[in-house]
Design a protein around this motif. Sequence first.
Motif, PDB file in Angstrom:
ATOM      1  N   ILE A 135      -0.705  -2.543  -1.542  1.00 36.99           N
ATOM      2  CA  ILE A 135      -1.550  -3.145  -2.571  1.00 36.99           C
ATOM      3  C   ILE A 135      -1.091  -4.569  -2.874  1.00 36.99           C
ATOM      4  CG2 ILE A 135      -2.305  -2.920  -4.968  1.00 36.99           C
ATOM      5  CD1 ILE A 135      -2.074   0.071  -4.640  1.00 36.99           C
ATOM      6  N   LEU A 175      -2.640  -9.011   7.574  1.00 38.66           N
ATOM      7  CA  LEU A 175      -2.010  -7.833   6.981  1.00 38.66           C
ATOM      8  C   LEU A 175      -1.057  -7.197   7.986  1.00 38.66           C
ATOM      9  CD1 LEU A 175      -1.900  -6.075   4.496  1.00 38.66           C
ATOM     10  CD2 LEU A 175      -3.667  -4.653   5.485  1.00 38.66           C
ATOM     11  N   ALA A 207      -6.993   0.101  -1.126  1.00 39.49           N
ATOM     12  CA  ALA A 207      -5.566   0.152  -0.779  1.00 39.49           C
ATOM     13  C   ALA A 207      -4.901   1.394  -1.367  1.00 39.49           C
ATOM     14  CB  ALA A 207      -4.864  -1.109  -1.262  1.00 39.49           C
ATOM     15  N   THR A 208      -5.346   1.802  -2.560  1.00 39.87           N
ATOM     16  CA  THR A 208      -4.779   3.002  -3.167  1.00 39.87           C
ATOM     17  C   THR A 208      -5.029   4.220  -2.290  1.00 39.87           C
ATOM     18  OG1 THR A 208      -5.418   2.008  -5.253  1.00 39.87           O
ATOM     19  CG2 THR A 208      -4.685   4.299  -5.312  1.00 39.87           C
ATOM     20  N   VAL A 246      -5.762   4.257   0.870  1.00 43.69           N
ATOM     21  CA  VAL A 246      -5.074   4.132   2.161  1.00 43.69           C
ATOM     22  C   VAL A 246      -3.617   4.547   2.016  1.00 43.69           C
ATOM     23  CG1 VAL A 246      -4.310   2.525   3.917  1.00 43.69           C
ATOM     24  CG2 VAL A 246      -6.604   2.369   3.045  1.00 43.69           C
ATOM     25  N   THR A 247      -2.989   4.174   0.900  1.00 46.36           N
ATOM     26  CA  THR A 247      -1.606   4.590   0.678  1.00 46.36           C
ATOM     27  C   THR A 247      -1.507   6.114   0.658  1.00 46.36           C
ATOM     28  OG1 THR A 247      -1.359   2.605  -0.663  1.00 46.36           O
ATOM     29  CG2 THR A 247       0.404   4.215  -0.792  1.00 46.36           C
ATOM     30  N   TYR A 303       0.699   8.398   3.437  1.00 51.28           N
ATOM     31  CA  TYR A 303       1.740   9.392   3.143  1.00 51.28           C
ATOM     32  C   TYR A 303       1.316  10.776   3.622  1.00 51.28           C
ATOM     33  CZ  TYR A 303       4.718   6.168   0.630  1.00 51.28           C
ATOM     34  OH  TYR A 303       5.563   5.146   0.331  1.00 51.28           O
ATOM     35  N   GLN A 311      -2.254   1.826   7.909  1.00 53.67           N
ATOM     36  CA  GLN A 311      -2.242   0.921   6.759  1.00 53.67           C
ATOM     37  C   GLN A 311      -3.299  -0.159   6.900  1.00 53.67           C
ATOM     38  OE1 GLN A 311       1.938  -0.204   6.547  1.00 53.67           O
ATOM     39  NE2 GLN A 311       2.194   1.409   5.022  1.00 53.67           N
ATOM     40  N   LEU A 312      -3.631  -0.471   8.146  1.00 58.41           N
ATOM     41  CA  LEU A 312      -4.624  -1.524   8.363  1.00 58.41           C
ATOM     42  C   LEU A 312      -6.044  -1.060   8.058  1.00 58.41           C
ATOM     43  CD1 LEU A 312      -3.241  -3.339  11.486  1.00 58.41           C
ATOM     44  CD2 LEU A 312      -3.432  -4.204   9.191  1.00 58.41           C
ATOM     45  N   VAL A 331      -7.047  -0.681   5.294  1.00 62.43           N
ATOM     46  CA  VAL A 331      -7.395  -1.554   4.160  1.00 62.43           C
ATOM     47  C   VAL A 331      -8.287  -2.701   4.615  1.00 62.43           C
ATOM     48  CG1 VAL A 331      -6.496  -3.079   2.385  1.00 62.43           C
ATOM     49  CG2 VAL A 331      -5.194  -1.096   3.060  1.00 62.43           C
TER      50      VAL A 331
END
Lengths: 191, 218
Positions: A75, A117, B84-85, B87-88, B92, B110-111, B113
């Motif tokens: 984030i 990114l 992003a939240t 995706v996190t 996990y 992660q990408l 996002v």
Amino acid sequence: MEDSLFSIFMNAAVVSNFVLAMFLGICPFLGVSNKVDTSLNMGMATTFVMVVSSAAAYAINLILSDLGIEFLRLICYIAVIASSVQLVEMVVKKFSPALFQALGIFLPLITTNCAILGLTLFQTSREYDFIQSLVFALGAGAGFTLALLLMAGIREKLELAKTPDIAQGAAMTLMIGGVLSLAFMGFAGLA
Amino acid sequence: MSMPNQYEQVTADTFLRGLWEENPVFVMLLGMCPALAVTNSAINAISMGLATTFVLVMSSALISIFRNFIPKQVRIVAYIVIIATFVTIVDYLIQAISLDLYNALGAFIQLIVANCVILGRAESYASRQKLGATIVNSFGSGIGFTIALLSMGAVREILGAGALFGVGIMPVGFEPWVVMVLPPGGFFVLGCWLIIFAWNKKRKEQAQLDGAVAGGQA
């Protein structure tokens, strides 16, 4: 393994080129690569954002690891990238309105350029120090610009060639991308 | 935008549009990076597609719920933080389910996002439509994305490794085309799919034209 700065740069720029070997930043690669001068400017703008974000991401990662809240990394990184794109946008608009016009929608879209990114995530996972991170960002930017320029050069020539009409546009660009990628595989083992 | 909101009725088309007419990869040319990068085997392609679908549906739903509360000036940042939240969470989750898969997909989880399919849906659909329609529509796009990834992953795995989902299906004497699982293969296979679709479309248009001529009226 201790990496020299030169090998980090070469690695990011040609050996595992961000666009042609790691598939990062394909959208601008397909979208803005129709003119050489626009793609040069796009490449430079992206490189600048890369270096700024890389430095900021390094600092943020220090703070996050210190506080033990690494799960916020993604984030924070994306927020940093969005702000540096904003910065570049303001600078470009002020100093070169013509360039601002030429880049158009692709300038704000640098935010969703996964090359940037990806760069910040890689530098974190490879545990580069500050100088290494900056060199890595410069290398990645150079590689991105190189790929964009090569593609633009080929596409400018291709406009004069006769291509089958079902293969025009994105399909043709992808095929050329494949050939370029094949050529870049020749660099494997260089650094 | 000052135009009045026009809410869409939920129909089969709300879902199906994402599969074919507005397929994110083959038609709209969005989300090309994961489409090229993680499609070297069918299983990677499917997992990536499903992970993206999850993020797409969840973040579109949340954005649709909050569509009247997010100020227009900061909407992109708000969308990105929401995406992003999720995706996190996925990141996990995959790490917990299968470490092998996590390593195979690498940074590309992660990408998600930066996947323009998701931001595109958020901007053009979720921010204007009601929750129900948004969920159906984004699920359609997600499945369309997964199908596109799978159709690339399957071709690349069959040609490049002589297998599908890890099971050998080619005759014994088959020499794998290693280039297909390497980066250039991604470009070639996607390029070929686009050419096939363009050819198909052209053939249909031609048939329509011929039909109109034969019928004597346009």
